[in-house]
Design an enzyme around this catalytic site. Structure first.
Site, PDB file in Angstrom:
ATOM      1  N   SER A 522       0.849  -1.185   0.000  1.00  0.00           N
ATOM      2  CA  SER A 522       0.000   0.000   0.000  1.00  0.00           C
ATOM      3  C   SER A 522       0.897   1.251   0.000  1.00  0.00           C
ATOM      4  CB  SER A 522      -0.954  -0.034   1.192  1.00  0.00           C
ATOM      5  OG  SER A 522      -2.002   0.887   1.013  1.00  0.00           O
ATOM      6  N   ASP A 603      -8.545  -5.362  -6.053  1.00  0.00           N
ATOM      7  CA  ASP A 603      -8.068  -4.218  -5.278  1.00  0.00           C
ATOM      8  C   ASP A 603      -8.568  -2.955  -5.953  1.00  0.00           C
ATOM      9  OD1 ASP A 603      -6.801  -2.304  -3.815  1.00  0.00           O
ATOM     10  OD2 ASP A 603      -4.777  -3.055  -4.132  1.00  0.00           O
ATOM     11  N   HIS A 635      -7.219  -5.691  -1.586  1.00  0.00           N
ATOM     12  CA  HIS A 635      -5.998  -5.005  -1.152  1.00  0.00           C
ATOM     13  C   HIS A 635      -5.167  -5.894  -0.227  1.00  0.00           C
ATOM     14  CE1 HIS A 635      -3.737  -1.318  -1.118  1.00  0.00           C
ATOM     15  NE2 HIS A 635      -3.836  -1.117   0.173  1.00  0.00           N
TER      16      HIS A 635
END
Length: 664
Positions: A522, A603, A635
């Site tokens: 991320s 995602d 994600h």
């Protein structure tokens, strides 16, 4: 394969603990939830009362358990009546479970009233439908049609990992009949509310509650309209529990996030959490008190520079409880409701959930060397003792790396914290390759806690030392420290990472700085792409999971625009220079380090075209690279067999480039 213990619930008298345990069915590639109960007075082993189900809650009299389990193709509410005798509940004897809801839709969440007469229920419905059956009929009709297109006229088109289909989570109430059953059609409480209760994608029953007398319901919600993707303006509403009037907004004066309403036992005060800055999801959550008679509001804890979560109130109304990140730990705190004085109740490690009843405190707790188990103490945290040991057999032959926190002078000479984990089998005088982990968020932290995704022990078990730094922007070090990353993604945090890496090398002689790889997900993945272009010198390899490769396109491809606009000072079309200032795509010409990229098809936070773009750049430049793509993950990588593949692929990549035979 470890059992995951959580959701602790104390019976009203504080004697019995109900909790969930998620085990893994590896062949079926999924987790399976069960409900256990432990007699805290007698000790012994917990008893599994529900084979497949979760969200267990005690009845008001403490003689029954409610829980959620499937029936007829939908998640329903069930009740399990427990036999009782002179010495307490007989956990080995109970009647057959009784299904108490019979709705055509999945039950999304529930909360029992304090007197046990009513229950709040959440269902995902089409808001123009008059009943639950209408939503089911419409969904069934969509299954039969041959056309697959969907027309949208506003955002969210998709959120987290799900495409919008027009349904909203709505809040209902139902009253138990004399037979203990609930009506098929409950009463809608959130009529006219264009929003989700609880919120999507991670909202839960902490977002709605009954007053102590059961006559009023409080809930928080963000009104969607056309601004939902760039708004964090949640408000708290009250509504009569019989649905006789429309919901009324209690916090309209605050345009930022108001959340988690918790009524006081005497019914005079509503406690809740509130942010101050609109559009900023990582602002500090202050604890607020609303006088329900006068409407006056005050901040309970203005002197406490931490962001509170998991708010609850003691039975006498004098003490509030909340968890918060704090200096690399995630403790439980007690806050005096009158003075705002804050004290730690349970310190080291991570408190993942807790319950209060009968003067006792039950909590789920883990740390860097132990997965979650249940612990018991008095309401002040005294006499803390472990009461479950679910993974003892699996872990008895497992070895963990020892860890140590360290502090160094980071950006602008300010103190920054990190920690080092020694490899399993550590021997003094030896040097070990290093996994340098960069956390996501970016407003997050690598805390003293167990993880089933980014767990430092998985690298320690492969013979790597681990170094991680809680750079500027991390949580648990004061709100100014957290705020400092916004608008400066590649600035202060990069300086902290550089200085922290050098500080670790200087302090720990066993770290082999010539055999190190950097990994992140991320925001951590963004930073991996960023350092590939501006700080590649120390690294033998890089691992990027779901990172931001092109900040410009990220703005138009992601779903939660409030995040991008806060971090970059506004929309991309108004401030393009801010999006280019630290944009990794502009430095691909400097890339040279071998990189593994992991990205997933579901995602929607950071779409997989970001990873595909970075892999194209690596391949076109002739840099050794590999792409692991999961078409069915979001994600996070959650499916058991995908998790194993993720770890095996990452471990192999690290070993390939840090081995003695690797090119230098």
């Amino acid at each position: 394969m470890l059992d995951r213990v959580g959701d602790p619930q104390l019976s009203p008298d504080g004697r019995y603990a109900a909790f969930s345990v998620r085990s893994t069915d590896y062949e079926a590639n999924k987790g399976v939830n069960a409900v256990y109960v432990l007699d805290l007075a007698r000790g012994g082993q917990p008893v599994k009362l529900v084979e497949k189900g979760g969200s267990a809650r005690w009845s008001a009299d403490g003689r029954s358990l409610y829980y959620v389990a499937p029936a007829g193709g939908a998640a329903q509410l069930w009740r399990l009546d427990l036999a009782s005798g002179k010495s307490g509940l007989d956990l080995g004897a109970h009647a057959a479970p009784v299904q108490v809801t019979h709705a055509p839709l999945d039950l999304g969440g529930y909360k029992l009233s304090p007197d046990g007469r009513r229950v709040l229920l959440s269902y995902e419905v089409f808001t123009d439908c008059a009943d639950l059956a209408c939503t089911k009929e419409r969904l069934d009709g969509r299954e039969k049609t041959k056309a697959t297109g969907t027309v949208y006229d506003k955002l969210f088109v998709r959120h987290w990992d799900t495409w919008a289909d027009g349904r909203r989570n709505q809040l209902y109430v139902a009253e138990f009949g004399a037979d203990g059953q609930l009506p098929v059609e409950p009463t809608l409480l959130s009529k006219g509310i264009d929003g989700d209760i609880p919120s999507k994608p991670f909202g839960d029953e902490s977002e709605f509650s009954f007053s102590q007398d059961g006559q009023t319901v409080y809930f928080d919600v963000r009104i969607a309209g056309t601004s939902e993707p760039w708004s964090t303006n949640f408000d708290i509403y009250e509504v009569p529990a019989d649905g006789s009037a429309a919901p009324r907004n209690l916090t309209a004066d605050n345009l930022a996030w108001d959340a988690n309403p918790v009524p006081s036992p005497d019914g005079r005060t509503l406690y809740y959490l509130a942010m101050r800055e609109p559009g900023f999801e990582a602002d500090r959550f202050a604890i607020m008190a609303l006088d329900l008679a006068s409407g006056a509001k005050r901040e309970v804890d203005p002197q406490w520079d931490r962001s509170a979560g998991s708010l609850s109130v003691s039975a006498d109304g004098k003490t509030l409880y909340a968890t918060a990140d704090d200096q690399g730990q995630h403790p439980l705190f007690a806050i005096d409701a009158a003075s705002g004085k804050v004290s730690r109740v349970v310190g080291d490690g991570t408190v993942g959930g807790y319950a209060l009843a009968g003067g006792k405190l039950l909590l789920a707790r883990d740390d860097l060397k132990r997965p979650a188990d249940l612990y018991l103490a008095d309401a002040a945290g005294r006499g803390l003792k472990q009461v479950t040991r679910f993974n003892a057999e699996r872990l008895k032959n497992a070895r963990m790396g020892d860890f140590e926190f360290f502090t160094f002078k980071g950006w602008n000479g300010e103190p920054v914290q990190g920690y080092v984990v020694k490899p399993v089998g550590f021997r003094r005088g030896h040097k070990y390759p290093v996994a340098f982990i960069i956390h996501g968020g970016p407003q997050g932290a690598m805390d003293n806690g167990w993880s089933y995704r980014w767990n430092p022990q998985t690298y320690a078990g492969q013979g790597f030392a681990v170094v991680t730094v809680n750079f500027h922007g991390s949580t648990g070090y004061g709100q100014a420290f957290t705020d400092s990353i916004s608008g400066d993604w590649g600035g202060k945090p990069l300086q902290d990472l550089k200085l922290g890496w050098q500080a670790a090398l200087d302090k720990y002689a066993f770290l082999d700085g010539d055999r190190a790889c950097a990994l992140g997900a991320s925001y951590g993945g963004y930073m991996v792409y960023w350092i590939a272009g501006v700080w590649s010198q120390p690294w033998k390899c890089l691992v990027d999971h779901d990172g931001v490769f092109d900040a410009r396109m990220m703005y138009y491809a992601t779903e939660e625009l409030w995040f991008e606009e806060k971090e970059n000072g506004g929309p991309q079309f108004e401030h393009p220079e801010n999006y280019e200032r630290f944009n990794p795509v502009n430095y691909v010409r400097n890339w040279r380090v071998p990189m593994l990229i992991v990205h997933s098809g579901h995602d929607f936070r950071i779409p997989d075209t970001q990873g595909l773009g970075a892999f194209t750049a690596l391949q076109r430049r002739g840099i050794p690279s590999r792409l692991l793509h999961f078409p069915d993950e979001n994600h996070w990588v959650l499916k058991p067999q995908n998790s194993v593949q993720w770890h095996e692929t990452v471990n192999a990549w690290l070993k390939q480039w840090t081995s003695a035979e690797a090119p230098h």
